[in-house]
Design a protein around this motif. Structure first.
Motif, short mmCIF file in Angstrom:
data_model
loop_
_atom_site.label_atom_id
_atom_site.label_comp_id
_atom_site.label_asym_id
_atom_site.label_seq_id
_atom_site.Cartn_x
_atom_site.Cartn_y
_atom_site.Cartn_z
N ASP A 133 0.81 -1.23 0.00
CA ASP A 133 0.00 0.00 0.00
C ASP A 133 0.84 1.28 0.00
O ASP A 133 0.37 2.32 -0.44
CB ASP A 133 -0.93 0.02 1.22
CG ASP A 133 -2.05 -1.00 1.11
OD1 ASP A 133 -2.21 -1.58 0.01
OD2 ASP A 133 -2.74 -1.23 2.12
N ASP A 134 2.07 1.20 0.51
CA ASP A 134 2.87 2.42 0.65
C ASP A 134 4.34 2.10 0.36
O ASP A 134 5.18 2.09 1.26
CB ASP A 134 2.70 2.98 2.07
CG ASP A 134 3.21 4.42 2.19
OD1 ASP A 134 3.77 4.93 1.20
OD2 ASP A 134 3.05 5.02 3.26
N PRO A 135 4.69 1.86 -0.91
CA PRO A 135 6.06 1.47 -1.25
C PRO A 135 7.11 2.50 -0.82
O PRO A 135 8.27 2.13 -0.60
CB PRO A 135 6.02 1.33 -2.78
CG PRO A 135 4.58 1.10 -3.10
CD PRO A 135 3.80 1.87 -2.09
N ALA A 136 6.74 3.77 -0.70
CA ALA A 136 7.72 4.78 -0.32
C ALA A 136 8.26 4.56 1.09
O ALA A 136 9.36 5.03 1.41
CB ALA A 136 7.07 6.18 -0.42
N ARG A 137 7.52 3.85 1.91
CA ARG A 137 7.97 3.58 3.27
C ARG A 137 8.80 2.32 3.37
O ARG A 137 9.20 1.93 4.47
CB ARG A 137 6.76 3.46 4.20
CG ARG A 137 6.01 4.76 4.41
CD ARG A 137 4.78 4.54 5.25
NE ARG A 137 5.07 3.86 6.50
CZ ARG A 137 4.14 3.23 7.24
NH1 ARG A 137 2.90 3.17 6.83
NH2 ARG A 137 4.49 2.65 8.37
N ALA A 138 9.08 1.68 2.25
CA ALA A 138 9.75 0.38 2.28
C ALA A 138 11.07 0.39 3.06
O ALA A 138 11.30 -0.50 3.88
CB ALA A 138 9.98 -0.13 0.86
#
Length: 276
Positions: free
Chosen positions: A116-121
């Protein structure tokens, strides 16, 4: 066998209650039921909820699955004061079947957060690496469960002979392989050195729960936990991360504190995981 790309497939579906032992049938009356479709490994897993009270998970199965569920019950008891694991609500063994009822933990799976939020990977994977480092720092002298590769190979051989290894569920790198080919590849990599730690055994993205702030709030599915080589958990988690970005492996190993993971041992444990 680890997390696969199932972004277009449901991870659970509404269903009706299965036939339950009397004690559970009475206790669970009035709950809504959903069948979990991720990582069942021979057992059936249901999520239950109602307007009042906590959400629950029921895992049940017979044969080999019942043995794994009983193993998980004993491990949940041991981990209860050591790690954020589900609280046991009920366990019973009836007519060759095991039934394990646990209270749902808060948070969402690491898989769901990454999808849902790849930027937080990077932040999420850093939390996972530190969590695994802390688990592996547990003193092995206090752990009563053996899960080393010798034991796992014996279990894998029995599953091979019984025709229980599902080649259709192999990772992409081994699509088209037969179970016998996996077994032979494992044998070709022996003997194998071990760096023994307290291992989760199936440290995949669907088995780790995080809060919205990247804090790990729980781990589930501990039926294969025990003393084993540290690369066992690292291999499974790193393989899961490849679905999102192979570069996340470096983030994982850095957070864990392992500058040079052993590629041979990582490959061995991925092969071994295909047998379960």
């Amino acid at each position: 066998m680890t997390d696969r790309d199932e972004s277009d497939a449901p991870r659970e579906v509404p269903t009706h209650a299965p036939e339950l032992p009397p004690a559970l049938a009475s206790r669970l009356a009035g709950h809504a039921w959903h069948r979990n479709l991720v990582g069942e490994a021979g057992a059936q897993v249901h999520r239950l909820h109602r307007t009042e009270g906590p959400a629950l998970y029921l895992k049940h199965g017979d044969g080999d699955a019942a043995t794994v569920i009983a193993d998980e019950f004993s491990r949940l008891q041991w981990f209860a004061d050591r790690w954020p694991v589900p609280r046991i609500e009920h366990f019973e063994w009836s007519d060759g079947a095991a039934w394990l009822l646990t209270r749902a933990l808060p948070g969402r799976t690491a898989y769901e957060w990454l999808a849902d939020d790849p930027a937080r990977a990077p932040a999420i994977v850093t939390s996972l690496g530190r969590l695994l480092r802390d688990l592996h720092a547990q003193p092995i002298a206090s752990c009563p469960f053996n899960a080393d590769h010798r034991l796992q190979l014996d279990l894998a051989r029995r599953r091979l002979e019984a025709g229980l290894i599902d080649a259709d569920d192999f990772d992409d790198a081994r699509q088209g392989w037969t179970p016998q080919r996996v077994w032979e590849a494992l044998g070709a990599m022996l003997p194998l050195a071990e760096d023994r730690v307290v291992s989760h055994g199936d440290f995949s993205l669907d088995n780790i729960l995080l809060s919205s702030g990247d804090e790990v709030v729980g781990v589930i599915d501990l039926g294969r936990a025990g003393i084993a080589d540290r690369h066992r958990d690292l291999a499974i988690l790193a393989n899961c991360l490849d679905e999102f970005d192979p570069a996340l492996r470096d983030t994982l190993f850095s957070a864990y504190g392992l500058a040079n993971p052993d590629a041979r041992r990582l490959e061995f444990h991925l092969l071994l995981d295909e047998c379960f």
